[in-house]
Design a protein around this motif. Structure first.
Motif, PDB file in Angstrom:
ATOM      1  N   ILE A 101       0.873  -1.181   0.000  1.00  0.00           N
ATOM      2  CA  ILE A 101       0.000   0.000   0.000  1.00  0.00           C
ATOM      3  C   ILE A 101       0.909   1.231   0.000  1.00  0.00           C
ATOM      4  N   PRO A 102       0.732   2.140  -0.974  1.00  0.00           N
ATOM      5  CA  PRO A 102       1.654   3.279  -1.056  1.00  0.00           C
ATOM      6  C   PRO A 102       1.379   4.338   0.014  1.00  0.00           C
ATOM      7  N   ASP A 103       2.449   4.999   0.445  1.00  0.00           N
ATOM      8  CA  ASP A 103       2.442   5.973   1.556  1.00  0.00           C
ATOM      9  C   ASP A 103       1.104   6.517   2.057  1.00  0.00           C
ATOM     10  N   THR A 104       0.340   5.625   2.661  1.00  0.00           N
ATOM     11  CA  THR A 104      -0.935   6.013   3.274  1.00  0.00           C
ATOM     12  C   THR A 104      -0.747   6.414   4.717  1.00  0.00           C
ATOM     13  N   ALA A 105      -1.818   6.990   5.278  1.00  0.00           N
ATOM     14  CA  ALA A 105      -1.905   7.118   6.727  1.00  0.00           C
ATOM     15  C   ALA A 105      -2.128   5.715   7.280  1.00  0.00           C
ATOM     16  N   ALA A 106      -1.264   5.290   8.200  1.00  0.00           N
ATOM     17  CA  ALA A 106      -1.381   3.939   8.760  1.00  0.00           C
ATOM     18  C   ALA A 106      -1.083   4.000  10.246  1.00  0.00           C
ATOM     19  N   TYR A 107      -1.998   3.494  11.058  1.00  0.00           N
ATOM     20  CA  TYR A 107      -1.748   3.523  12.505  1.00  0.00           C
ATOM     21  C   TYR A 107      -2.463   2.385  13.216  1.00  0.00           C
ATOM     22  N   ASP A 108      -1.954   2.079  14.421  1.00  0.00           N
ATOM     23  CA  ASP A 108      -2.600   1.078  15.274  1.00  0.00           C
ATOM     24  C   ASP A 108      -3.618   1.769  16.164  1.00  0.00           C
ATOM     25  N   LEU A 109      -4.629   1.006  16.531  1.00  0.00           N
ATOM     26  CA  LEU A 109      -5.660   1.540  17.412  1.00  0.00           C
ATOM     27  C   LEU A 109      -5.816   0.567  18.580  1.00  0.00           C
ATOM     28  N   GLY A 110      -5.711   1.095  19.795  1.00  0.00           N
ATOM     29  CA  GLY A 110      -5.772   0.244  20.978  1.00  0.00           C
ATOM     30  C   GLY A 110      -7.045   0.473  21.769  1.00  0.00           C
ATOM     31  N   ALA A 111      -8.001  -0.414  21.618  1.00  0.00           N
ATOM     32  CA  ALA A 111      -9.232  -0.339  22.414  1.00  0.00           C
ATOM     33  C   ALA A 111      -9.636  -1.753  22.814  1.00  0.00           C
ATOM     34  N   GLY A 112      -8.632  -2.628  22.992  1.00  0.00           N
ATOM     35  CA  GLY A 112      -8.901  -4.012  23.392  1.00  0.00           C
ATOM     36  C   GLY A 112      -9.832  -4.690  22.408  1.00  0.00           C
ATOM     37  N   CYS A 113     -10.742  -5.452  22.951  1.00  0.00           N
ATOM     38  CA  CYS A 113     -11.669  -6.221  22.106  1.00  0.00           C
ATOM     39  C   CYS A 113     -12.683  -5.333  21.388  1.00  0.00           C
ATOM     40  N   SER A 114     -12.799  -4.062  21.801  1.00  0.00           N
ATOM     41  CA  SER A 114     -13.685  -3.133  21.076  1.00  0.00           C
ATOM     42  C   SER A 114     -12.981  -2.552  19.856  1.00  0.00           C
ATOM     43  N   GLY A 115     -11.708  -2.882  19.677  1.00  0.00           N
ATOM     44  CA  GLY A 115     -10.866  -2.207  18.691  1.00  0.00           C
ATOM     45  C   GLY A 115     -11.408  -2.220  17.274  1.00  0.00           C
ATOM     46  N   PHE A 116     -11.989  -3.357  16.835  1.00  0.00           N
ATOM     47  CA  PHE A 116     -12.466  -3.408  15.451  1.00  0.00           C
ATOM     48  C   PHE A 116     -13.601  -2.415  15.239  1.00  0.00           C
ATOM     49  N   VAL A 117     -14.539  -2.351  16.165  1.00  0.00           N
ATOM     50  CA  VAL A 117     -15.669  -1.421  15.988  1.00  0.00           C
ATOM     51  C   VAL A 117     -15.172   0.021  16.076  1.00  0.00           C
ATOM     52  N   TYR A 118     -14.216   0.275  16.970  1.00  0.00           N
ATOM     53  CA  TYR A 118     -13.598   1.607  17.021  1.00  0.00           C
ATOM     54  C   TYR A 118     -12.992   1.977  15.666  1.00  0.00           C
ATOM     55  N   ALA A 119     -12.224   1.064  15.095  1.00  0.00           N
ATOM     56  CA  ALA A 119     -11.525   1.344  13.832  1.00  0.00           C
ATOM     57  C   ALA A 119     -12.523   1.522  12.688  1.00  0.00           C
ATOM     58  N   LEU A 120     -13.589   0.707  12.705  1.00  0.00           N
ATOM     59  CA  LEU A 120     -14.626   0.844  11.675  1.00  0.00           C
ATOM     60  C   LEU A 120     -15.274   2.228  11.771  1.00  0.00           C
ATOM     61  N   ASP A 121     -15.544   2.673  12.986  1.00  0.00           N
ATOM     62  CA  ASP A 121     -16.116   4.012  13.203  1.00  0.00           C
ATOM     63  C   ASP A 121     -15.187   5.092  12.629  1.00  0.00           C
ATOM     64  N   GLN A 122     -13.899   4.975  12.923  1.00  0.00           N
ATOM     65  CA  GLN A 122     -12.952   5.993  12.455  1.00  0.00           C
ATOM     66  C   GLN A 122     -12.879   6.003  10.923  1.00  0.00           C
ATOM     67  N   ALA A 123     -12.845   4.828  10.330  1.00  0.00           N
ATOM     68  CA  ALA A 123     -12.774   4.736   8.866  1.00  0.00           C
ATOM     69  C   ALA A 123     -14.054   5.256   8.219  1.00  0.00           C
ATOM     70  N   TRP A 124     -15.184   4.934   8.833  1.00  0.00           N
ATOM     71  CA  TRP A 124     -16.477   5.402   8.312  1.00  0.00           C
ATOM     72  C   TRP A 124     -16.507   6.935   8.270  1.00  0.00           C
ATOM     73  N   HIS A 125     -16.139   7.562   9.410  1.00  0.00           N
ATOM     74  CA  HIS A 125     -16.144   9.024   9.438  1.00  0.00           C
ATOM     75  C   HIS A 125     -15.167   9.602   8.418  1.00  0.00           C
ATOM     76  N   ALA A 126     -13.995   8.971   8.305  1.00  0.00           N
ATOM     77  CA  ALA A 126     -12.965   9.495   7.405  1.00  0.00           C
ATOM     78  C   ALA A 126     -13.404   9.433   5.939  1.00  0.00           C
ATOM     79  N   VAL A 127     -14.074   8.351   5.561  1.00  0.00           N
ATOM     80  CA  VAL A 127     -14.462   8.170   4.157  1.00  0.00           C
ATOM     81  C   VAL A 127     -15.753   8.924   3.840  1.00  0.00           C
ATOM     82  N   ARG A 128     -16.711   8.883   4.747  1.00  0.00           N
ATOM     83  CA  ARG A 128     -18.003   9.541   4.429  1.00  0.00           C
ATOM     84  C   ARG A 128     -17.842  11.049   4.306  1.00  0.00           C
ATOM     85  N   SER A 129     -16.855  11.606   5.032  1.00  0.00           N
ATOM     86  CA  SER A 129     -16.633  13.056   4.972  1.00  0.00           C
ATOM     87  C   SER A 129     -15.881  13.465   3.703  1.00  0.00           C
TER      88      SER A 129
END
Ligand code: ACO
Length: 335
Positions: A101-129
Motif C-alpha cells: 500500500i503506497p504511503d498512506t496514513a497507517a496507525y494502530d488503534l488500541g481499544a482491546g476487544c472493542s478495537g475493530f468497531v472503534y476502527a470501523l467508526d474511524q474509517a467510516w467518518h474518514a471516508v463519508r466526509s
C-alpha cells in the motif's frame, strides 16, 4: 456526507487447534468447567515464528480480493490490536509495507476487544466526509502471546486470529448507519498487562512476578459486559432509527456464551438472529467481530440488505457498537 460501508471482508485463523482436553493437561481445569462457564471448546494458536502482522496481512488480502480493490487504492489503514508485533513501530506500518500500500496514513488503534468497531467508526467518518477514499480496517490479535499459560483463569479464554474489511462508498441507505463508542477508564485495572509500559518498564522484577502477562478480574468484566452489550446496542439502534426487532443479525464480540446469551435475552433477540462461534475460536479480541462477520457471509446467513448490529467490549474498559445495512447496494455502490 456520502454513504459509506463495508465493500469486502476476509478473515484468517491458524490451523492449530488447542482443545479443552489439551488444556486439561496444562493447567488444573476441565472441559466441563470451560464449556459451562464460557461455551468455548477449542481455540486456534499461531505458530511460534508468526506475529500479528502475518495474520493481519492474510485477512487483508482476502478482504481486498473480496472487495475487488487493489492495495494501491487504499489511502487509510487502521490495525486494531492489543498484541502488535512490537511496542514500536506500529503494526499498521509493517502491514502497509507488506501489502504494497503506497504511503498512506497507517496507525494502530488500541481499544482491546472493542478495537475493530472503534476502527470501523474511524474509517467510516474518514471516508463519508470525503477526507479519505478507501480504508482498510483490520482487527488482529495473538492473545496466545500475552496470556500466562499457567493461569487457568485467563489462558482458557483466548485464541488467535485476524479479520479485515475494506471501507468505501456504497449506494444510499447501505453501509454504516450509526456507531456508538465509549470508554470508562475507572475499570482500567480489571483488564491489564501491568508491566512493559512507561508505568512499569519490563525488568527482572516484572518477569519474576509475571507482570508482563494479561491479568483480568473476570467477574467485574462479566458484569460490565452484560450491561454494556445491551446499552450500547440500544443506543446505536436509537441513533440508526431502528429497534431490536429490525435486526436481521446480531454480531456480538465472542468472549463468553453466557455474556452473549444474557445480552441477547435482555434485547429480546432470539438464537437464530445471533452469530456465535466462540466455541471454535475462544476470544480473539479485536479479530472476533470481523471473523464472526466473515463466517456469517460464508455460511449465507449474512446477505446484501440485511440490517445488523456489531457490538464489542474490552480493555479500557471500552465499548463500541455499529449498525449497518450489509452490502454495497444497487449497482454495487459507487466506484
Ligand atoms: N478451570 C477450573 N476452575 C477455574 C478456572 C478454570 N479454567 N478458572 C477459574 N476457576 C475457578 C476459580 O479459581 C474459582 O474458584 P474458587 O471459587 O475456588 O475461588 C471458580 O472457578 C469460579 O471463578 P469465577 O471467576 O467466579 O468464575 P466465573 O463464573 O465468573 O467465570 C469467567 C469466570 C469465565 C472468566 C467469567 O468471569 C468471564 O467470562 N468474564 C468476562 C471475561 C471477558 O469477557 N474477558 C474478555 C474481555 S475482552 C478484552 O479486551 C480482552
Amino acid at each position: 456526507m456520502r454513504p459509506t460501508g463495508i465493500l469486502g471482508i476476509g478473515y484468517a485463523v491458524p490451523e492449530e487447534k488447542l482443545t479443552n482436553f489439551d488444556l486439561e493437561k496444562m493447567v488444573d481445569t476441565s472441559d466441563e468447567w470451560i464449556t459451562t462457564r464460557t461455551g468455548i471448546k477449542e481455540r486456534r494458536i499461531a505458530p511460534r515464528h508468526e506475529a500479528t502482522s502475518d495474520w493481519a496481512v492474510k485477512a487483508a488480502e482476502k478482504a481486498l480480493a473480496d472487495a475487488g480493490v487493489s492495495p494501491g487504492e487504499i489511502d487509510l489503514l487502521i490495525v486494531a490490536t492489543a498484541t502488535g508485533d512490537y511496542q514500536v513501530p506500529s503494526t499498521a506500518s509493517i502491514v502497509q509495507h507488506r501489502l504494497g500500500i503506497p504511503d498512506t496514513a497507517a496507525y494502530d488503534l488500541g481499544a482491546g476487544c472493542s478495537g475493530f468497531v472503534y476502527a470501523l467508526d474511524q474509517a467510516w467518518h474518514a471516508v463519508r466526509s470525503g477526507g479519505y477514499n478507501k480504508a482498510l480496517v483490520i482487527g488482529a490479535d495473538l492473545l496466545s502471546r500475552i496470556v500466562n499459560w499457567r493461569d487457568r483463569s485467563t489462558c482458557v479464554l483466548f485464541g488467535d486470529g485476524a479479520g479485515a474489511v475494506v471501507v468505501g462508498e456504497t449506494a444510499p441507505d447501505y453501509g454504516v448507519l450509526a456507531t456508538y463508542l465509549g470508554s470508562d477508564g475507572s475499570g482500567a485495572e480489571s483488564l491489564i498487562i501491568p508491566a512493559g509500559g512507561s508505568r512499569k518498564p519490563f525488568d527482572e522484577e516484572a518477569l519474576a512476578a509475571g507482570e508482563h502477562y494479561l491479568r483480568m478480574t473476570g467477574n467485574e468484566v462479566f458484569k460490565f459486559a452484560v450491561r454494556i452489550m445491551e446499552d450500547a446496542t440500544r443506543e446505536v439502534l436509537r441513533r440508526a432509527g431502528l429497534t431490536p426487532d429490525d435486526i436481521d443479525l446480531f454480531v456480538p464480540h465472542q468472549a463468553n456464551i453466557r455474556i452473549i446469551e444474557a445480552a441477547a435475552k435482555r434485547l429480546g433477540v432470539e438464537e437464530d438472529r445471533i452469530v456465535v462461534n466462540v466455541q471454535r475460536y475462544g476470544n480473539t479480541s479485536a479479530a472476533s467481530i470481523p471473523i464472526a462477520l466473515g463466517e456469517a457471509v460464508e455460511e449465507g446467513r449474512l446477505k446484501e440488505g440485511h440490517r445488523i448490529v456489531a457490538v464489542g467490549f474490552g480493555a479500557g474498559l471500552t465499548w463500541g457498537a455499529a449498525a449497518l445495512r450489509w452490502g454495497r447496494g444497487p449497482a454495487g455502490g459507487a466506484p
